[in-house]
Design a protein around this motif. Structure first.
Motif, PDB file in Angstrom:
ATOM      1  N   PHE A  93       0.810  -1.220   0.000  1.00 42.81           N
ATOM      2  CA  PHE A  93       0.000   0.000   0.000  1.00 42.81           C
ATOM      3  C   PHE A  93       0.841   1.267   0.000  1.00 42.81           C
ATOM      4  CE2 PHE A  93      -1.995   3.426   2.494  1.00 42.81           C
ATOM      5  CZ  PHE A  93      -3.058   3.717   1.656  1.00 42.81           C
ATOM      6  N   LEU A  94       1.892   1.308   0.819  1.00 41.01           N
ATOM      7  CA  LEU A  94       2.708   2.521   0.921  1.00 41.01           C
ATOM      8  C   LEU A  94       3.329   2.892  -0.418  1.00 41.01           C
ATOM      9  CD1 LEU A  94       3.822   4.719   2.773  1.00 41.01           C
ATOM     10  CD2 LEU A  94       5.772   3.233   3.270  1.00 41.01           C
ATOM     11  N   ASN A  95       3.916   1.910  -1.098  1.00 41.33           N
ATOM     12  CA  ASN A  95       4.509   2.170  -2.407  1.00 41.33           C
ATOM     13  C   ASN A  95       3.440   2.527  -3.441  1.00 41.33           C
ATOM     14  OD1 ASN A  95       7.319   1.867  -2.008  1.00 41.33           O
ATOM     15  ND2 ASN A  95       7.096  -0.355  -1.918  1.00 41.33           N
ATOM     16  N   ALA A  96       2.306   1.857  -3.348  1.00 38.92           N
ATOM     17  CA  ALA A  96       1.224   2.145  -4.291  1.00 38.92           C
ATOM     18  C   ALA A  96       0.695   3.557  -4.107  1.00 38.92           C
ATOM     19  CB  ALA A  96       0.098   1.125  -4.111  1.00 38.92           C
ATOM     20  N   TYR A  97       0.552   3.978  -2.845  1.00 38.63           N
ATOM     21  CA  TYR A  97       0.034   5.327  -2.588  1.00 38.63           C
ATOM     22  C   TYR A  97       1.035   6.379  -3.045  1.00 38.63           C
ATOM     23  CZ  TYR A  97      -2.896   8.809  -0.335  1.00 38.63           C
ATOM     24  OH  TYR A  97      -3.736   9.873  -0.107  1.00 38.63           O
ATOM     25  N   PHE A  98       2.316   6.121  -2.795  1.00 40.62           N
ATOM     26  CA  PHE A  98       3.362   7.036  -3.269  1.00 40.62           C
ATOM     27  C   PHE A  98       3.314   7.151  -4.784  1.00 40.62           C
ATOM     28  CE2 PHE A  98       7.528   7.722  -5.107  1.00 40.62           C
ATOM     29  CZ  PHE A  98       7.980   8.852  -4.451  1.00 40.62           C
ATOM     30  N   GLU A  99       3.236   6.007  -5.458  1.00 39.09           N
ATOM     31  CA  GLU A  99       3.213   5.982  -6.921  1.00 39.09           C
ATOM     32  C   GLU A  99       2.002   6.733  -7.458  1.00 39.09           C
ATOM     33  OE1 GLU A  99       4.775   4.875 -10.665  1.00 39.09           O
ATOM     34  OE2 GLU A  99       5.636   4.467  -8.689  1.00 39.09           O
ATOM     35  N   MET A 101       0.088   9.068  -5.884  1.00 34.05           N
ATOM     36  CA  MET A 101       0.168  10.500  -5.606  1.00 34.05           C
ATOM     37  C   MET A 101       1.204  11.179  -6.497  1.00 34.05           C
ATOM     38  SD  MET A 101      -1.029  13.071  -3.977  1.00 34.05           S
ATOM     39  CE  MET A 101      -1.896  12.579  -2.470  1.00 34.05           C
ATOM     40  N   SER A 102       2.291  10.471  -6.778  1.00 29.21           N
ATOM     41  CA  SER A 102       3.300  11.006  -7.680  1.00 29.21           C
ATOM     42  C   SER A 102       2.715  11.256  -9.065  1.00 29.21           C
ATOM     43  CB  SER A 102       4.479  10.026  -7.781  1.00 29.21           C
ATOM     44  OG  SER A 102       5.415  10.467  -8.741  1.00 29.21           O
ATOM     45  N   ALA A 103       1.855  10.333  -9.500  1.00 28.64           N
ATOM     46  CA  ALA A 103       1.224  10.495 -10.808  1.00 28.64           C
ATOM     47  C   ALA A 103       0.224  11.646 -10.803  1.00 28.64           C
ATOM     48  CB  ALA A 103       0.543   9.197 -11.215  1.00 28.64           C
ATOM     49  N   TRP A 104      -0.689  11.638  -9.851  1.00 23.45           N
ATOM     50  CA  TRP A 104      -1.717  12.686  -9.802  1.00 23.45           C
ATOM     51  C   TRP A 104      -1.113  14.086  -9.664  1.00 23.45           C
ATOM     52  CZ3 TRP A 104      -6.587  12.132 -11.204  1.00 23.45           C
ATOM     53  CH2 TRP A 104      -7.220  10.904 -11.072  1.00 23.45           C
ATOM     54  N   SER A 105      -0.016  14.183  -8.906  1.00 23.24           N
ATOM     55  CA  SER A 105       0.605  15.497  -8.690  1.00 23.24           C
ATOM     56  C   SER A 105       1.564  15.892  -9.807  1.00 23.24           C
ATOM     57  CB  SER A 105       1.362  15.504  -7.350  1.00 23.24           C
ATOM     58  OG  SER A 105       2.411  14.551  -7.357  1.00 23.24           O
ATOM     59  N   GLY A 106       1.789  14.972 -10.746  1.00 22.98           N
ATOM     60  CA  GLY A 106       2.670  15.276 -11.870  1.00 22.98           C
ATOM     61  C   GLY A 106       4.143  15.264 -11.508  1.00 22.98           C
ATOM     62  N   TRP A 131      -1.907  13.557 -16.493  1.00 20.68           N
ATOM     63  CA  TRP A 131      -2.569  14.523 -17.374  1.00 20.68           C
ATOM     64  C   TRP A 131      -3.686  15.263 -16.643  1.00 20.68           C
ATOM     65  CZ3 TRP A 131      -7.481  14.847 -19.865  1.00 20.68           C
ATOM     66  CH2 TRP A 131      -7.536  15.747 -20.928  1.00 20.68           C
ATOM     67  N   VAL A 132      -4.532  14.511 -15.950  1.00 13.79           N
ATOM     68  CA  VAL A 132      -5.623  15.121 -15.191  1.00 13.79           C
ATOM     69  C   VAL A 132      -5.073  15.931 -14.025  1.00 13.79           C
ATOM     70  CG1 VAL A 132      -7.661  14.680 -13.768  1.00 13.79           C
ATOM     71  CG2 VAL A 132      -7.279  13.345 -15.841  1.00 13.79           C
ATOM     72  N   GLY A 133      -4.101  15.371 -13.318  1.00 17.27           N
ATOM     73  CA  GLY A 133      -3.516  16.063 -12.179  1.00 17.27           C
ATOM     74  C   GLY A 133      -2.783  17.328 -12.571  1.00 17.27           C
ATOM     75  N   GLY A 134      -2.194  17.319 -13.767  1.00 21.37           N
ATOM     76  CA  GLY A 134      -1.499  18.516 -14.237  1.00 21.37           C
ATOM     77  C   GLY A 134      -2.445  19.694 -14.404  1.00 21.37           C
TER      78      GLY A 134
END
Length: 206
Positions: A93-99, A101-106, A131-134
């Protein structure tokens, strides 16, 4: 509390809709992880629909409420995305959440040592989230689902935005949407022209 539940529900519906889109890629490439997208996307839409049914007074919505909504929206988006990553790639979960959030935040950071071996649908999900997060999760929802007025204005400012291209916030967001889409289409076209396949062109542009 009731002031934030209705608009938050709308955003959760929007996030769920985004999570459903990679199902198309999974089906095209014959991948079986579309069940995860379907389950978690439907869960976000369903929970958002419940919250959206609660009474709301948009006229009382203040900037502080908008900031709470924006914060919860980003946290929820990363959470739903992380569930999809956990289901499809078997990471914790921790790695998945990091990944996620990293995507959503660009941010573009990744815990995967080799992203090229990931399922096509997951690659597309990561790109789509960027793209959406950007553009901004809340901004996307304002442009699609929120009606013009005080609520749109408060939510727009909640993502630290003050600039206006048009007189109204809703018109400004829709104009930003069209500019964003134009640049996206041009980017994809240029990648294809220089020889990149369509899937990679879309992902790189996103």
């Amino acid at each position: 509390m009731l002031l934030i539940t209705n608009p938050l529900g709308i955003i959760m519906q929007g996030i769920g809709a985004v999570i459903l889109i990679p199902i198309i890629i999974a089906l095209i490439y014959g991948e079986h992880d579309y069940i995860g997208f379907l389950a978690f996307g439907a869960f976000s839409i369903g929970l958002g629909s419940i919250l959206r049914r609660l009474p709301a007074d948009y006229n009382r919505l203040q900037l502080k409420h908008g900031m709470i909504i924006a914060s919860l929206a980003w946290l929820w988006a990363a959470l739903i995305g992380s569930f999809c990553l956990m289901y499809s790639t078997n990471i914790d979960f921790l790695n998945a959440y990091f990944e996620s959030m990293s995507a959503w935040s660009g941010s573009g950071l990744t815990i995967y040592p080799n992203v090229e071996i990931l399922p096509k649908s997951i690659l597309f999900l990561r790109s789509l989230e960027q793209w959406v997060g950007g553009l901004g999760v809340v901004i996307v929802v304002i442009g699609v689902l929120i009606r013009p007025g005080t609520a749109a204005s408060r939510l727009y400012k909640s993502e630290a935005r003050e600039e206006k291209i048009k007189p109204s916030i809703t018109s400004t967001v829709k104009t930003i949407w069209w500019i964003y889409l134009l640049y996206t289409i041009v980017g994809i076209a240029l990648y294809v022209v220089v020889g990149m396949n369509l899937f990679d062109a879309i992902n790189n542009t996103f």
